[in-house]
Design a protein around this motif. Sequence first.
Motif, PDB file in Angstrom:
ATOM      1  N   PHE A  13       0.835  -1.202   0.000  1.00  0.00           N
ATOM      2  CA  PHE A  13       0.000   0.000   0.000  1.00  0.00           C
ATOM      3  C   PHE A  13       0.876   1.261   0.000  1.00  0.00           C
ATOM      4  N   VAL A  14       2.016   1.196   0.681  1.00  0.00           N
ATOM      5  CA  VAL A  14       2.950   2.324   0.667  1.00  0.00           C
ATOM      6  C   VAL A  14       3.458   2.538  -0.755  1.00  0.00           C
ATOM      7  N   ARG A  15       3.828   1.456  -1.414  1.00  0.00           N
ATOM      8  CA  ARG A  15       4.337   1.563  -2.781  1.00  0.00           C
ATOM      9  C   ARG A  15       3.249   2.049  -3.743  1.00  0.00           C
ATOM     10  N   ALA A  16       2.048   1.516  -3.597  1.00  0.00           N
ATOM     11  CA  ALA A  16       0.959   1.931  -4.486  1.00  0.00           C
ATOM     12  C   ALA A  16       0.617   3.402  -4.275  1.00  0.00           C
ATOM     13  N   THR A  17       0.651   3.849  -3.035  1.00  0.00           N
ATOM     14  CA  THR A  17       0.360   5.259  -2.746  1.00  0.00           C
ATOM     15  C   THR A  17       1.436   6.171  -3.325  1.00  0.00           C
ATOM     16  N   THR A  18       2.685   5.763  -3.192  1.00  0.00           N
ATOM     17  CA  THR A  18       3.788   6.538  -3.779  1.00  0.00           C
ATOM     18  C   THR A  18       3.638   6.621  -5.295  1.00  0.00           C
ATOM     19  N   ALA A  19       3.289   5.508  -5.924  1.00  0.00           N
ATOM     20  CA  ALA A  19       3.094   5.486  -7.375  1.00  0.00           C
ATOM     21  C   ALA A  19       1.965   6.421  -7.781  1.00  0.00           C
ATOM     22  N   ALA A  20       0.852   6.372  -7.044  1.00  0.00           N
ATOM     23  CA  ALA A  20      -0.285   7.233  -7.370  1.00  0.00           C
ATOM     24  C   ALA A  20       0.086   8.698  -7.220  1.00  0.00           C
ATOM     25  N   LEU A  21       0.844   9.025  -6.183  1.00  0.00           N
ATOM     26  CA  LEU A  21       1.274  10.402  -5.955  1.00  0.00           C
ATOM     27  C   LEU A  21       2.126  10.893  -7.117  1.00  0.00           C
ATOM     28  N   ALA A  22       3.051  10.058  -7.575  1.00  0.00           N
ATOM     29  CA  ALA A  22       3.901  10.436  -8.713  1.00  0.00           C
ATOM     30  C   ALA A  22       3.071  10.621  -9.973  1.00  0.00           C
ATOM     31  N   PHE A  23       2.150   9.708 -10.231  1.00  0.00           N
ATOM     32  CA  PHE A  23       1.297   9.812 -11.421  1.00  0.00           C
ATOM     33  C   PHE A  23       0.489  11.108 -11.404  1.00  0.00           C
ATOM     34  N   VAL A  24      -0.111  11.420 -10.265  1.00  0.00           N
ATOM     35  CA  VAL A  24      -0.934  12.626 -10.158  1.00  0.00           C
ATOM     36  C   VAL A  24      -0.085  13.877 -10.376  1.00  0.00           C
ATOM     37  N   ALA A  25       1.106  13.903  -9.799  1.00  0.00           N
ATOM     38  CA  ALA A  25       1.991  15.060  -9.958  1.00  0.00           C
ATOM     39  C   ALA A  25       2.416  15.237 -11.414  1.00  0.00           C
ATOM     40  N   ILE A  26       2.716  14.130 -12.093  1.00  0.00           N
ATOM     41  CA  ILE A  26       3.113  14.202 -13.498  1.00  0.00           C
ATOM     42  C   ILE A  26       1.958  14.735 -14.350  1.00  0.00           C
ATOM     43  N   VAL A  27       0.763  14.211 -14.122  1.00  0.00           N
ATOM     44  CA  VAL A  27      -0.403  14.646 -14.894  1.00  0.00           C
ATOM     45  C   VAL A  27      -0.696  16.121 -14.645  1.00  0.00           C
ATOM     46  N   ALA A  28      -0.578  16.562 -13.399  1.00  0.00           N
ATOM     47  CA  ALA A  28      -0.837  17.972 -13.079  1.00  0.00           C
ATOM     48  C   ALA A  28       0.138  18.888 -13.804  1.00  0.00           C
ATOM     49  N   GLN A  29       1.411  18.523 -13.809  1.00  0.00           N
ATOM     50  CA  GLN A  29       2.402  19.354 -14.491  1.00  0.00           C
ATOM     51  C   GLN A  29       2.221  19.297 -16.006  1.00  0.00           C
ATOM     52  N   LEU A  30       1.871  18.131 -16.526  1.00  0.00           N
ATOM     53  CA  LEU A  30       1.639  18.009 -17.970  1.00  0.00           C
ATOM     54  C   LEU A  30       0.451  18.864 -18.400  1.00  0.00           C
ATOM     55  N   GLU A  31      -0.605  18.842 -17.606  1.00  0.00           N
ATOM     56  CA  GLU A  31      -1.786  19.648 -17.935  1.00  0.00           C
ATOM     57  C   GLU A  31      -1.438  21.124 -17.976  1.00  0.00           C
ATOM     58  N   ARG A  32      -0.639  21.599 -17.005  1.00  0.00           N
ATOM     59  CA  ARG A  32      -0.213  23.002 -16.985  1.00  0.00           C
ATOM     60  C   ARG A  32       0.667  23.306 -18.201  1.00  0.00           C
ATOM     61  N   THR A  33       1.539  22.401 -18.547  1.00  0.00           N
ATOM     62  CA  THR A  33       2.447  22.599 -19.682  1.00  0.00           C
ATOM     63  C   THR A  33       1.668  22.710 -20.992  1.00  0.00           C
ATOM     64  N   VAL A  34       0.706  21.817 -21.195  1.00  0.00           N
ATOM     65  CA  VAL A  34      -0.099  21.853 -22.417  1.00  0.00           C
ATOM     66  C   VAL A  34      -0.940  23.120 -22.464  1.00  0.00           C
ATOM     67  N   ARG A  35      -1.513  23.512 -21.338  1.00  0.00           N
ATOM     68  CA  ARG A  35      -2.330  24.727 -21.301  1.00  0.00           C
ATOM     69  C   ARG A  35      -1.499  25.955 -21.644  1.00  0.00           C
ATOM     70  N   GLU A 130       7.591  19.848  -6.079  1.00  0.00           N
ATOM     71  CA  GLU A 130       8.140  19.315  -4.832  1.00  0.00           C
ATOM     72  C   GLU A 130       7.922  17.807  -4.721  1.00  0.00           C
ATOM     73  N   VAL A 131       6.768  17.351  -5.166  1.00  0.00           N
ATOM     74  CA  VAL A 131       6.494  15.911  -5.122  1.00  0.00           C
ATOM     75  C   VAL A 131       7.503  15.140  -5.960  1.00  0.00           C
ATOM     76  N   LEU A 132       7.739  15.617  -7.184  1.00  0.00           N
ATOM     77  CA  LEU A 132       8.596  14.895  -8.118  1.00  0.00           C
ATOM     78  C   LEU A 132      10.069  14.973  -7.759  1.00  0.00           C
ATOM     79  N   HIS A 133      10.476  16.071  -7.115  1.00  0.00           N
ATOM     80  CA  HIS A 133      11.904  16.268  -6.841  1.00  0.00           C
ATOM     81  C   HIS A 133      12.309  15.994  -5.391  1.00  0.00           C
ATOM     82  N   VAL A 134      11.338  15.951  -4.499  1.00  0.00           N
ATOM     83  CA  VAL A 134      11.674  15.796  -3.079  1.00  0.00           C
ATOM     84  C   VAL A 134      10.928  14.627  -2.432  1.00  0.00           C
TER      85      VAL A 134
END
Length: 234
Positions: A13-35, A130-134
Motif C-alpha cells: 500500500f505504501v508503494r501503491a500510494t507513492t506510485a499514485a502520488l507520482a502519477f498525479v503530480a506528473i499529470v498535473a504538471q503536464l496539464e499546466r504545460t499543455v495549457r 516538490e512531489v517529483l523532486h523531493v
Amino acid sequence: MAASPTHARAWPFVRATTAALAFVAIVAQLERTVRNAQESTTVWGSDVATVVTNFLSFFTIQSNLAAAIVLTVAAVWAWTSGRRQSVEPRWLATLLVCVTTYMLVTGVVYNLLLRGIALPQGVTVPWSNEVLHVIVPGLLLIDLLFAPRRRALPWSTVAIALGYPLVWVVYTMVRGPLVISPSTGNPWWYPYPFLDPNRPGGVASVAPYVVVIAIGIAATAAAVVGVGRLRARR
C-alpha cells in the motif's frame, strides 16, 4: 531480518500510494504545460507536440514515471504471487535498484543545481515540483531502507542501472540542436541548463557535469545495491 506480517502486508500500500502520488503530480504538471502551449502567442511556443515531447524528455519526468510503474508492479506482485514468496524476484529487485537510483539522483541534482533557478510565473505547478523532486525521492529512500523481502543482487547490477542514464544523455545531446525552444525561440532546447553547450564555455562546460553525474549515478547505484545486500544478510 525478517519483516513482521503486518509490515509485509502494509508495504504494498505504501508503494501503491507513492506510485499514485507520482502519477498525479506528473499529470498535473503536464496539464499546466499543455495549457501554457495552447495559450502561447508564438509559433514555437504553441507547438503542443514539441512541448509534450520536451516534457517527457526531462530525466525527472522519466524517472518518476518509471518509479511509479515499477512500484505499481511491485505492489501487484506482493498482492498476488508475492504472498507466497519470502524475497522479491530478481527482475523486480533489479528494477527497484534502477528506479531508486534514478530518483535519488533526481532529488540530489535538483536540490544542489536547479532549485535556485527562477522560472517564469505559471510554468510549473509548485506542489507537483516538490512531489517529483523531493517527496517521491524521499519515499524511494524509505523503501530502500525498510521495504520487506529485499533480495541481494550482484554488484554487476550497477552496470545495468547505468544503461538508461547514458542512453538519455545521448538522446538529449542529439535532439537538443534539432528543437526550437518553446519559451525563447532559440534553435535548440535542452532540459537542463548544465547540459546546454550553447552557454559560455560550449561543450567543454557540459562535459564535466556529465562525468560527475555519471560517477554520481554509479556511486548511488552501488550504494543502493550495497544496502540491499546488507539488508538481505541481516
